[in-house]
Motif scaffolding. Sequence first.
Motif, mmCIF file in Angstrom:
data_model
loop_
_atom_site.group_PDB
_atom_site.id
_atom_site.type_symbol
_atom_site.label_atom_id
_atom_site.label_comp_id
_atom_site.label_asym_id
_atom_site.label_seq_id
_atom_site.Cartn_x
_atom_site.Cartn_y
_atom_site.Cartn_z
ATOM 1 N N UNK A 75 0.833 -1.204 0.000
ATOM 2 C CA UNK A 75 0.000 0.000 0.000
ATOM 3 C C UNK A 75 0.870 1.257 0.000
ATOM 4 N N UNK A 76 1.865 1.282 0.893
ATOM 5 C CA UNK A 76 2.730 2.464 0.964
ATOM 6 C C UNK A 76 3.492 2.638 -0.350
ATOM 7 N N UNK A 77 4.052 1.529 -0.836
ATOM 8 C CA UNK A 77 4.872 1.622 -2.050
ATOM 9 C C UNK A 77 4.067 2.200 -3.212
ATOM 10 N N UNK A 78 2.910 1.597 -3.492
ATOM 11 C CA UNK A 78 2.186 2.068 -4.671
ATOM 12 C C UNK A 78 1.561 3.442 -4.432
ATOM 13 N N UNK A 79 1.157 3.718 -3.173
ATOM 14 C CA UNK A 79 0.550 5.033 -2.914
ATOM 15 C C UNK A 79 1.566 6.149 -3.164
ATOM 16 N N UNK A 80 2.815 5.954 -2.681
ATOM 17 C CA UNK A 80 3.826 7.000 -2.869
ATOM 18 C C UNK A 80 4.205 7.117 -4.358
ATOM 19 N N UNK A 81 4.407 5.961 -5.013
ATOM 20 C CA UNK A 81 4.759 6.003 -6.444
ATOM 21 C C UNK A 81 3.648 6.687 -7.242
ATOM 22 N N UNK A 82 2.412 6.318 -6.933
ATOM 23 C CA UNK A 82 1.269 6.858 -7.661
ATOM 24 C C UNK A 82 1.189 8.376 -7.487
ATOM 25 N N UNK A 83 1.343 8.819 -6.228
ATOM 26 C CA UNK A 83 1.257 10.259 -5.969
ATOM 27 C C UNK A 83 2.372 10.996 -6.698
ATOM 28 N N UNK A 84 3.593 10.471 -6.593
ATOM 29 C CA UNK A 84 4.709 11.184 -7.215
ATOM 30 C C UNK A 84 4.576 11.225 -8.737
ATOM 31 N N UNK A 85 4.024 10.162 -9.315
ATOM 32 C CA UNK A 85 3.923 10.151 -10.776
ATOM 33 C C UNK A 85 2.779 11.006 -11.294
ATOM 34 N N UNK A 86 1.720 11.135 -10.490
ATOM 35 C CA UNK A 86 0.528 11.766 -11.069
ATOM 36 C C UNK A 86 0.273 13.204 -10.623
ATOM 37 N N UNK A 201 -3.325 0.986 -11.485
ATOM 38 C CA UNK A 201 -4.152 -0.219 -11.331
ATOM 39 C C UNK A 201 -3.741 -0.995 -10.080
ATOM 40 N N UNK A 202 -2.412 -1.073 -9.853
ATOM 41 C CA UNK A 202 -1.945 -1.787 -8.655
ATOM 42 C C UNK A 202 -2.462 -1.107 -7.396
ATOM 43 N N UNK A 203 -2.442 0.226 -7.405
ATOM 44 C CA UNK A 203 -2.922 0.975 -6.251
ATOM 45 C C UNK A 203 -4.387 0.621 -5.976
ATOM 46 N N UNK A 204 -5.152 0.593 -7.046
ATOM 47 C CA UNK A 204 -6.572 0.284 -6.869
ATOM 48 C C UNK A 204 -6.771 -1.160 -6.418
ATOM 49 N N UNK A 205 -5.909 -2.047 -6.946
ATOM 50 C CA UNK A 205 -6.039 -3.462 -6.567
ATOM 51 C C UNK A 205 -5.769 -3.634 -5.070
ATOM 52 N N UNK A 206 -4.695 -2.988 -4.577
ATOM 53 C CA UNK A 206 -4.383 -3.107 -3.144
ATOM 54 C C UNK A 206 -5.546 -2.533 -2.334
ATOM 55 N N UNK A 207 -6.064 -1.390 -2.796
ATOM 56 C CA UNK A 207 -7.175 -0.768 -2.061
ATOM 57 C C UNK A 207 -8.382 -1.694 -2.014
ATOM 58 N N UNK A 208 -8.615 -2.428 -3.114
ATOM 59 C CA UNK A 208 -9.793 -3.316 -3.109
ATOM 60 C C UNK A 208 -9.592 -4.528 -2.204
ATOM 61 N N UNK A 209 -8.372 -5.066 -2.210
ATOM 62 C CA UNK A 209 -8.118 -6.199 -1.309
ATOM 63 C C UNK A 209 -8.271 -5.717 0.138
ATOM 64 N N UNK A 210 -7.799 -4.504 0.367
ATOM 65 C CA UNK A 210 -7.932 -3.925 1.695
ATOM 66 C C UNK A 210 -9.413 -3.834 2.078
ATOM 67 N N UNK A 211 -10.238 -3.506 1.092
ATOM 68 C CA UNK A 211 -11.688 -3.461 1.310
ATOM 69 C C UNK A 211 -12.234 -4.783 1.835
ATOM 70 N N UNK A 212 -11.720 -5.873 1.239
ATOM 71 C CA UNK A 212 -12.182 -7.195 1.690
ATOM 72 C C UNK A 212 -11.800 -7.401 3.149
ATOM 73 N N UNK A 213 -10.559 -7.023 3.453
ATOM 74 C CA UNK A 213 -10.097 -7.249 4.828
ATOM 75 C C UNK A 213 -10.933 -6.407 5.788
ATOM 76 N N UNK A 214 -11.199 -5.170 5.381
ATOM 77 C CA UNK A 214 -11.970 -4.277 6.258
ATOM 78 C C UNK A 214 -13.380 -4.845 6.461
#
Length: 430
Positions: A75-86, A201-214
């Motif tokens: 989550x941290x990895x893709x969130x930071x990469x995503x923010x920096x790229x976009x 897409x990876x960011x969204x995928x992690x977020x969705x798996x997190x949704x399941x856990x939540x």
Amino acid sequence: MNETESTTSPKTKASPWWERIPLTLQILIALVAAVSVGIALGAGNPNPSNATLINNLAIPAELVLKALRALATPLILVAVLHTLMTTNIPGTAGRRLAVLLLTNTTVAILVGLLVANVLRPGTWGNVATSTTTEVTTQNLDPWGIVKDAVPEAILKPLVDNNVIQLIVIALSFGIVLRGLKSEQVAQGKKGYQPIEDVIGILFEAVARVLNWVIALVPFAVFGIVAKTVAMQGFAPFKSLGAFIVSVLLALALQACYYLTRVKFGSWVHPLKFLAGGSDAFLTAFSTSSSAAAMPVTFEVLQTKIGLRESSAALGALVGANFNNDGTALYEAMSALYISQLIGQHLDLGQQLIVILTSIFASVGAANIPNAGLVTMTLVFTSVGLPTQYIALLVTIDWFLDRCRTAINVMGDMTVSALLDGKKPRSVDEA
Ligand code: ASP
């Protein structure tokens, strides 16, 4: 994470009835059921013949925590990469933004640690610890921290759940990818696009798996509360109550700090700031997501408070991705609270590590519900606190998440006001 759902997953069929019960209500129902079961199982005087059953009640919480720990690093990895790229950050304003974000987050953590050290909520109730806790007596070793920040292998921080090393990797690659992207954009090339899409897409995928856990959190809450009540009665909840009060107090102090900064660092009157921002605070509180509140925050900063669009955008759209002061404050307080609860003293050096990891963990805590709970596992690991105690915090996270999210949003808005400076927008600028 409701916002990810609503923006990205078109509902093709009606969801089952239980999914339509709001998570908060599910957790409240779980709490009531757990207390009843805990009382039926002995409320502090359990019958030894029920020992296995009572111990097994903790299984859902253990599984949820394991999954949260596993999701934290990606989550941290893709969130930071995503923010920096976009995100689009202009030079000088970008540096000013970085300084403001860092100061505010550091103040938030110090406020949290101060309140936790003074009130010592972890000592307000007696919790019999079921695990032996090894007392780590590390001294402050700044050189050691720097040495530790450099990973031995690129993927090692992902495997070891090491937040500082992970942030070093995420920032290095994020900054490089960002540079490559702007070079390509300047040359009219589009080679960066597939990478940016994959990261998105990876960011969204992690977020969705997190949704399941939540979605499993109500079961975890049920099990851990029922087990705690059965084994130890209600004593542990006294300290949990003290913890809630301490966090609320610390968040309120942080809000006062923001208002003071707004008063002395910008042209905005603090009352106007509070009244104008109320829609954003309420949206943050009701969705537990600063990302969901982002459009409202951006809007009220311009229309109700009257900031320039550029300042509103930098604070509310860019800053929001990095800036989670409420989360940072909460992570640091949680570490201290649990250390007090289990009698594992954190010395000054370890509290400094808590500050550092909380800054990083809050940067990586994506602006979605319960993200802070996920990254908290990394803060605990960094000072040798047993992560299973986060299960106790899961029971109250549904409420404290809302409160810290409102402060996260208030922090973004403060940054916008400060960037707007001491002179209000003129009529021609409007
Ligand atoms: N829910 C928070 C936010 O959206 C993040 C957290 O869990 O602390 O800002």
